[in-house]
Design a protein around this motif. Structure first.
Motif, PDB file in Angstrom:
ATOM      1  N   PHE A 131       0.630  -1.361  -0.111  1.00 43.81           N
ATOM      2  CA  PHE A 131       0.022   0.108   0.158  1.00 43.81           C
ATOM      3  C   PHE A 131       0.718   1.223  -0.063  1.00 43.81           C
ATOM      4  CE2 PHE A 131      -2.861  -3.093   1.806  1.00 43.81           C
ATOM      5  CZ  PHE A 131      -4.095  -2.790   1.004  1.00 43.81           C
ATOM      6  N   ASP A 132       0.532   2.099  -0.881  1.00 36.96           N
ATOM      7  CA  ASP A 132       1.045   3.525  -0.870  1.00 36.96           C
ATOM      8  C   ASP A 132       0.745   4.114   0.582  1.00 36.96           C
ATOM      9  OD1 ASP A 132       1.998   6.195  -1.643  1.00 36.96           O
ATOM     10  OD2 ASP A 132      -0.134   6.690  -1.918  1.00 36.96           O
ATOM     11  N   ASN A 133       1.154   5.088   0.979  1.00 42.24           N
ATOM     12  CA  ASN A 133       0.739   5.660   2.149  1.00 42.24           C
ATOM     13  C   ASN A 133       0.012   7.015   1.883  1.00 42.24           C
ATOM     14  OD1 ASN A 133       0.502   6.128   5.126  1.00 42.24           O
ATOM     15  ND2 ASN A 133       1.940   7.511   5.143  1.00 42.24           N
ATOM     16  N   ASP A 134       0.531   8.233   1.524  1.00 41.75           N
ATOM     17  CA  ASP A 134      -0.195   9.560   1.360  1.00 41.75           C
ATOM     18  C   ASP A 134      -1.431   9.518   0.408  1.00 41.75           C
ATOM     19  OD1 ASP A 134       1.634  10.981   3.091  1.00 41.75           O
ATOM     20  OD2 ASP A 134       3.160  10.589   1.771  1.00 41.75           O
ATOM     21  N   GLY A 135      -2.488   9.535   0.793  1.00 43.33           N
ATOM     22  CA  GLY A 135      -3.744   9.761  -0.229  1.00 43.33           C
ATOM     23  C   GLY A 135      -4.270   8.272  -0.410  1.00 43.33           C
ATOM     24  N   THR A 136      -3.832   7.384   0.275  1.00 39.45           N
ATOM     25  CA  THR A 136      -4.173   5.858   0.030  1.00 39.45           C
ATOM     26  C   THR A 136      -4.460   5.289   1.614  1.00 39.45           C
ATOM     27  OG1 THR A 136      -2.659   5.334  -1.875  1.00 39.45           O
ATOM     28  CG2 THR A 136      -3.399   3.514  -0.535  1.00 39.45           C
ATOM     29  N   LEU A 137      -3.796   5.597   2.469  1.00 42.00           N
ATOM     30  CA  LEU A 137      -4.085   5.088   3.742  1.00 42.00           C
ATOM     31  C   LEU A 137      -4.413   6.155   4.861  1.00 42.00           C
ATOM     32  CD1 LEU A 137      -1.230   2.432   4.330  1.00 42.00           C
ATOM     33  CD2 LEU A 137      -3.518   2.073   3.638  1.00 42.00           C
ATOM     34  N   SER A 141      -4.938  11.221   4.763  1.00 48.33           N
ATOM     35  CA  SER A 141      -5.074  12.107   3.806  1.00 48.33           C
ATOM     36  C   SER A 141      -3.806  12.868   3.524  1.00 48.33           C
ATOM     37  CB  SER A 141      -6.149  13.196   4.307  1.00 48.33           C
ATOM     38  OG  SER A 141      -7.403  12.671   4.555  1.00 48.33           O
ATOM     39  N   GLU A 142      -3.631  13.680   2.305  1.00 42.83           N
ATOM     40  CA  GLU A 142      -2.593  14.363   2.110  1.00 42.83           C
ATOM     41  C   GLU A 142      -2.587  15.728   1.673  1.00 42.83           C
ATOM     42  OE1 GLU A 142      -1.143  12.328  -1.674  1.00 42.83           O
ATOM     43  OE2 GLU A 142      -3.147  12.360  -2.543  1.00 42.83           O
ATOM     44  N   GLN A 143      -3.933  16.322   2.144  1.00 42.08           N
ATOM     45  CA  GLN A 143      -4.211  17.857   1.880  1.00 42.08           C
ATOM     46  C   GLN A 143      -4.266  18.643   3.095  1.00 42.08           C
ATOM     47  OE1 GLN A 143      -4.454  18.893  -1.401  1.00 42.08           O
ATOM     48  NE2 GLN A 143      -4.798  17.046  -2.374  1.00 42.08           N
ATOM     49  N   GLY A 193      -3.064   2.029  -4.360  1.00 40.35           N
ATOM     50  CA  GLY A 193      -2.389   3.396  -4.434  1.00 40.35           C
ATOM     51  C   GLY A 193      -3.342   4.239  -4.716  1.00 40.35           C
ATOM     52  N   ASN A 194      -2.917   5.599  -4.863  1.00 44.61           N
ATOM     53  CA  ASN A 194      -3.915   6.677  -5.198  1.00 44.61           C
ATOM     54  C   ASN A 194      -3.515   7.606  -6.332  1.00 44.61           C
ATOM     55  OD1 ASN A 194      -2.130   8.124  -3.649  1.00 44.61           O
ATOM     56  ND2 ASN A 194      -3.420   9.786  -3.740  1.00 44.61           N
ATOM     57  N   SER A 195      -2.189   7.435  -6.961  1.00 50.30           N
ATOM     58  CA  SER A 195      -1.581   8.394  -7.689  1.00 50.30           C
ATOM     59  C   SER A 195      -0.658   7.965  -8.909  1.00 50.30           C
ATOM     60  CB  SER A 195      -0.627   9.431  -7.046  1.00 50.30           C
ATOM     61  OG  SER A 195       0.507   9.268  -6.700  1.00 50.30           O
ATOM     62  N   ASP A 196      -0.292   8.876  -9.887  1.00 54.79           N
ATOM     63  CA  ASP A 196       0.716   8.527 -10.910  1.00 54.79           C
ATOM     64  C   ASP A 196       1.806   7.855 -10.335  1.00 54.79           C
ATOM     65  OD1 ASP A 196      -1.110   9.322 -12.687  1.00 54.79           O
ATOM     66  OD2 ASP A 196      -0.022  10.993 -13.293  1.00 54.79           O
ATOM     67  N   GLY A 197       2.368   8.133  -9.034  1.00 56.46           N
ATOM     68  CA  GLY A 197       3.433   7.791  -8.230  1.00 56.46           C
ATOM     69  C   GLY A 197       3.385   6.221  -8.013  1.00 56.46           C
ATOM     70  N   ASP A 198       2.240   5.743  -8.176  1.00 59.24           N
ATOM     71  CA  ASP A 198       2.099   4.343  -7.979  1.00 59.24           C
ATOM     72  C   ASP A 198       2.138   3.519  -9.095  1.00 59.24           C
ATOM     73  OD1 ASP A 198       1.907   4.763  -4.980  1.00 59.24           O
ATOM     74  OD2 ASP A 198      -0.190   5.598  -5.567  1.00 59.24           O
ATOM     75  N   LEU A 199       2.116   4.141 -10.180  1.00 56.40           N
ATOM     76  CA  LEU A 199       1.857   3.567 -11.580  1.00 56.40           C
ATOM     77  C   LEU A 199       2.753   2.148 -11.666  1.00 56.40           C
ATOM     78  CD1 LEU A 199       0.040   3.142 -13.921  1.00 56.40           C
ATOM     79  CD2 LEU A 199       1.570   4.909 -15.038  1.00 56.40           C
TER      80      LEU A 199
HETATM   81 CA   LIG Z   1      -0.067   8.621  -2.837  1.00 61.84          CA
END
Ligand SMILES: [Ca+2]
Ligand SMILES: [Ca+2]
Lengths: 314, 314
Positions: free
Chosen positions: B51-57, B59-61, B243-249
């Motif tokens: 699992f990615d963390n920020d935005g996946t587990l 919040s990140e805002q 994940g939640n972003s392009d960084g997880d692709l």
């Molecule tokens: Ca993320």
């Protein structure tokens, strides 16, 4: 008169260890950190044990076993590299010239390692390691290398796990060299193997994601590197550390520096008959500065000759 | 006539997920890899979930939470650095000048990170992280940051663990920033947290072994780095990736590339009311290229607004 003691003595979980000071120290340590009534009780997540590999969990003579893998690979690759017949460091390997091989310094060893460990994908490398394990034999003991692990240490790791320790390897050897077999041989999951590594790169190869191993060192998990590897991969200070050489001294010091009960256990190779005897002057597994420090600090020193009933699994 | 069905329906292990396509896909996947009769059964050691963390587990805002830690630290350190009052990037933080802060590029962010994450020992850094967690609050939600984790994801991780998955974090965030609290908050042991890191050095400080954090990047666990981090720390290809972003692709592609059943699950931030809504144009957690690829390949996409009954734990 005392009440008859009808209790069965607990089964000896270290049957390959002779009774004596070292065996008692191990039992006492585990009792001291796992008995909830003990003032030195340790919670389960902090029961971290780290073990060096070469010379601690398996033999390392007459060469580190990873070098036998290198030799095997070079010979396998040689037909595609006719120039190696006249070029060092390859020539020494193709000629079975051990004398020259043993004179090699870091430069030659690095060239051999990069030739055999890089330029391929993670999957290809793992297949090469397993091919070697299945087909090569130790030159004098004539056994597969994974049969040359120490039976008493297998028992010790099991005993620690039975007491809710998480057991890690922290070795100067290659992390990806150990992982394919550590789980089956030692019962240590891949993510609990810490070792030296080369740079690896993510690529799409014909649209398929692969990890390509690059000819560049990433991390040397030896000496000062071992506590760093522990921090990086484990993130907790161990309370038990097993090793056999000066290369383990820093992780012993690191383990020793924590609060509460700790155990630092050094294997002393004293058995020229059943295994090998070497310490202060050995090129492989030198045990010199650490032998002094272990003695001075009262760390546990295993005398292989007298403490171990057997060396290898039957 | 059919025999009356007296069996109790199994307790819903994902109570915070609304019934629907996504929830069914999760249950179907887990059944398919854990039912011994299933043609796609997976042995326990291969049940690896990342699992990615920020935005996946969590919040990140309006900023990655690690940046709030940086801000907290800079303010705490400021009395010893009077020069910061006039010097960027520190001035923006001391002035609570969010507008300027948001314009900072890699150079300024790196300077801030190195100032707050390096030059201290591993123990001092961990204490700083815990001090921040105990004393800082999210600026708009007014809660400790570890209360801003996603309840449905906590349930999902528990559900996977109940089915003998080993669950890892693989985050672009700092490995040593996450480890002190990941175990308590997510149930993920320290050695199962993979992240970005700076160089660390073993030193004897007044005879005491310490790990000193150096102002030099060691590893960036993002994009192409994520599969590399997985190889380095886990040594097995995951069969589940969240994940939640392009960084997880790249780690999604890597997970997808294995044989047998796999699950790739993307969180789509669609809930401006209960959390935040952002995707293709967001500076933080951009979900653009990966949104196309996930759609095209039929990966699971969680619509936060409709799939989740609650966002945060009560
Ligand atoms: Ca993320
Ligand atoms: Ca050794």
């Amino acid at each position: 008169s005392p009440v008859a003691d009808n209790s069965t003595p607990p089964a000896d979980q270290l049957p390959s260890w002779n009774d004596g000071k070292v065996k008692k120290e191990i039992f006492d340590f585990v009792d001291a950190v796992t008995d909830p009534e003990s003032p030195t009780f340790v919670e389960i997540p902090d029961r971290i044990a780290v073990f060096d590999n070469d010379g601690t969990l398996w033999s390392e003579q007459p060469l580190y076993f990873q070098l036998f893998f290198v030799i095997y690979q070079i010979k396998k690759m040689a037909p595609d590299h006719p120039e190696w017949i006249t070029e060092q460091p390859f020539k020494a390997i193709l000629d079975d010239d051990m004398a020259t091989l043993k004179t090699f310094g870091m430069k030659e060893l690095l060239e051999l390692v990069m030739t055999t460990h890089a330029g391929i994908t993670s999957v290809e490398f793992e297949n090469a390691v397993m091919d070697w394990l299945h087909n090569d034999r130790h030159p004098s003991l004539k056994k597969p290398f994974t049969k040359l692990v120490y039976q008493p240490m297998l028992e010790l790791m099991n005993y620690l796990r039975d007491n809710d320790f998480k057991v890690f390897i922290v070795s100067g050897g290659g992390i990806d060299f150990m992982r394919p077999w550590a789980e089956e041989v030692y019962g240590i999951p891949r993510n609990q193997v810490v070792g030296s590594s080369i740079v690896t790169q993510f690529e799409l190869k014909d649209g398929e994601p692969v990890l390509v191993r690059m000819p560049e060192l990433n991390f040397i998990d030896d000496k000062e590197g071992k506590p760093v590897g522990i921090y990086r991969h484990i993130g907790r200070k161990p309370i038990f550390c097993g090793g056999n050489s000066d290369g383990d001294l820093q992780m012993m010091q690191y383990t020793d520096s924590g609060k509460g009960k700790r155990m630092m256990l050094y294997i002393h190779h004293t058995d020229a008959e059943r295994e090998w005897a070497y310490d202060r002057d050995s090129h492989i597994g030198r045990f010199n500065k650490a032998l002094d420090e272990a003695t001075e600090k009262g760390w546990t020193i295993v005398n292989m000759k007298t403490d171990w009933k057997v060396i290898y699994p039957e």
